[in-house]
Design a protein around this motif. Structure first.
Motif, PDB file in Angstrom:
ATOM      1  N   SER A 136      -1.066   3.159  -4.940  1.00 61.24           N
ATOM      2  CA  SER A 136      -2.038   2.105  -4.661  1.00 61.24           C
ATOM      3  C   SER A 136      -2.607   2.252  -3.260  1.00 61.24           C
ATOM      4  CB  SER A 136      -1.364   0.737  -4.797  1.00 61.24           C
ATOM      5  OG  SER A 136      -2.255  -0.292  -4.402  1.00 61.24           O
ATOM      6  N   ASP A 137      -3.913   2.066  -3.135  1.00 65.75           N
ATOM      7  CA  ASP A 137      -4.564   2.075  -1.825  1.00 65.75           C
ATOM      8  C   ASP A 137      -4.542   0.711  -1.157  1.00 65.75           C
ATOM      9  OD1 ASP A 137      -5.241   4.708  -1.404  1.00 65.75           O
ATOM     10  OD2 ASP A 137      -7.373   4.297  -1.090  1.00 65.75           O
ATOM     11  N   PHE A 138      -4.041  -0.308  -1.884  1.00 66.33           N
ATOM     12  CA  PHE A 138      -4.067  -1.672  -1.367  1.00 66.33           C
ATOM     13  C   PHE A 138      -2.750  -2.379  -1.651  1.00 66.33           C
ATOM     14  CE2 PHE A 138      -8.440  -0.566  -2.568  1.00 66.33           C
ATOM     15  CZ  PHE A 138      -9.103  -0.753  -1.360  1.00 66.33           C
ATOM     16  N   THR A 139      -2.508  -3.466  -0.939  1.00 68.06           N
ATOM     17  CA  THR A 139      -1.385  -4.330  -1.249  1.00 68.06           C
ATOM     18  C   THR A 139      -1.703  -5.131  -2.506  1.00 68.06           C
ATOM     19  OG1 THR A 139      -2.224  -6.207   0.019  1.00 68.06           O
ATOM     20  CG2 THR A 139      -0.913  -4.559   1.218  1.00 68.06           C
ATOM     21  N   ARG A 153       0.850  -1.188   0.000  1.00 62.90           N
ATOM     22  CA  ARG A 153       0.000   0.000   0.000  1.00 62.90           C
ATOM     23  C   ARG A 153       0.888   1.242   0.000  1.00 62.90           C
ATOM     24  NH1 ARG A 153      -4.585   1.757   4.524  1.00 62.90           N
ATOM     25  NH2 ARG A 153      -5.434   3.506   3.327  1.00 62.90           N
ATOM     26  N   THR A 188      -5.396  -6.252  -3.765  1.00 61.37           N
ATOM     27  CA  THR A 188      -5.834  -5.880  -5.117  1.00 61.37           C
ATOM     28  C   THR A 188      -6.237  -7.110  -5.900  1.00 61.37           C
ATOM     29  OG1 THR A 188      -4.303  -3.999  -5.083  1.00 61.37           O
ATOM     30  CG2 THR A 188      -5.149  -4.685  -7.235  1.00 61.37           C
TER      31      THR A 188
END
Length: 386
Positions: A326-329, A307, A333
């Motif tokens: 990215s808002d996620f790993t 993230r 994702t």
């Protein structure tokens, strides 16, 4: 002091180390530091990005540049760095100024918090009239986590301190329109679009890790931040001031008139690719109109990222469109894009809008940015299903 007086200088290993004996070239260092002292007296703040530590340490570890492996280079850097810095310090004292060592790794540039911390350190040294000497920490970095060349490292420093001038000193007069060994090769004295000459820049130097390709990549990065770049031969009596005054031939890479912000340059001018997304045709067509990238917009992904890492965003044809945080790993994702019909909070265990990249954390790639090629699919690649 006005930041427009800031000058970043990159010096290659071939200028600092004798190619046969792998010993310091003190005569060159004397000329360089004398010229830096002259520029400092004129009001310039100078940051020196110096190669040479590995080359100067190879004798001690008993290997030659062409035979050195990663461990050899790490050990050579550990031995050669104090030797290099001591030489700079002794010459610097002769001209009445102090130096400081700043050793960096890839993460110091790619992680935004560490980037800002590094910037604060360099700015504080400049405020105290101390010249920072910057290098990659080659004694601890491996091939997977290293910047790889001091040309682009120096360009990131130029962006970081919002320098106005960036001089790359090398063993030739500048960029040629073809291999300099060709008798018909002509020096390119001025250019705006470095991409026109990328194909003429293959190969690396004997001692260094970069060639003319990395110098053009570095020039492009500096251009994007509004910094004028000069690629010049370091073998001159006044290697820096003669370039700035237009007294000898070199290649001048003209800065963009409307530069990116510090945030934009950090986001777009990457040193390594953490991961990538390929968008659907519909999402690609509307990208940049103010909306985020949702999981339904993603056709496939590649890479193992965390993230906050910067992802490169492509359309189906392989054209790079944007770069964003990215808002996620990667694991999150992958879970989101493969289960688009399931509520995101049930998949991840916490409340989320499932925006892979928010609009405010994304910058569109323009023609002036050198593109990254579409990544080759790896075992971490993932096609969206459902």
């Amino acid at each position: 002091m006005d930041k427009k007086t800031r000058l970043v200088v990159k010096v290659g290993s071939g200028l600092l180390a004798n190619a046969d004996r792998l010993t310091p070239r003190f005569a060159f260092m004397q000329r360089l530091m004398e010229d830096i002292a002259r520029l400092r007296d004129e009001g310039y703040q100078v940051i020196l990005c110096s190669s040479g530590a590995v080359a100067l340490g190879l004798n001690a570890v008993g290997t030659r540049p062409e035979d050195a492996g990663v461990n050899d280079k790490q050990a050579a850097a550990a031995f050669g760095m104090p030797l290099l810095l001591n030489a700079y310090k002794q010459v610097g004292h002769e001209f009445g100024f102090e130096i400081a060592q700043v050793l960096l790794t890839l993460g110091d540039f790619e992680d935004h918090r560490r980037f800002l911390n590094t910037r604060n350190t360099v700015n504080r040294l400049l405020k105290s009239d101390i010249m920072p000497i910057v290098n990659e920490n080659d004694s601890i970095t491996t091939e997977e986590i290293r910047v790889g060349d001091n040309d682009r490292l120096a360009a990131k420093i130029a962006q970081m301190v919002e320098a106005n001038h960036f001089i790359i000193l090398t063993g030739v007069d500048g960029l040629y329109d073809r291999n300099p060994s060709d008798p018909e090769a002509k020096l390119v004295e001025e250019l705006r679009d470095v991409s026109e000459y990328i194909d003429a820049t293959k190969g690396t130097s004997t001692l260094g890790t970069g060639g003319m390709l990395t110098k053009l990549q570095a020039a492009n990065m500096a251009q994007n931040s509004g910094c004028e770049t000069y690629i010049a031969n370091g073998e001159a009596d006044y290697p820096l001031s003669s370039v700035l005054r237009g007294e000898r031939k070199c290649t001048r890479c003209i800065a963009h008139e409307q530069p990116d912000t510090l945030w934009q340059t950090w986001l777009t001018d990457r040193l390594q690719m953490a991961g990538s997304l390929v968008l659907t045709e519909e999402a690609a067509a509307t990208l940049g109109q103010g909306g985020p990238i949702h999981r339904r917009d993603v056709m496939s992904m590649d890479g193992e990222f965390s993230r906050g890492d910067v992802l490169h965003i492509y359309d189906r044809t392989g054209t790079e469109l944007a770069r964003g945080l990215s808002d996620f790993t990667a694991e999150e994702t992958r879970t989101l894009i493969n289960n688009k019909d399931f509520p995101a909070d049930q998949l991840l265990g916490y409340q989320t809008h499932a925006e892979i990249i928010r609009h405010e954390n994304m910058v569109m790639v323009e023609d002036r940015h050198l593109p990254w090629e579409t990544p080759t699919p790896t075992e971490n690649s993932q096609e969206a299903v459902g």
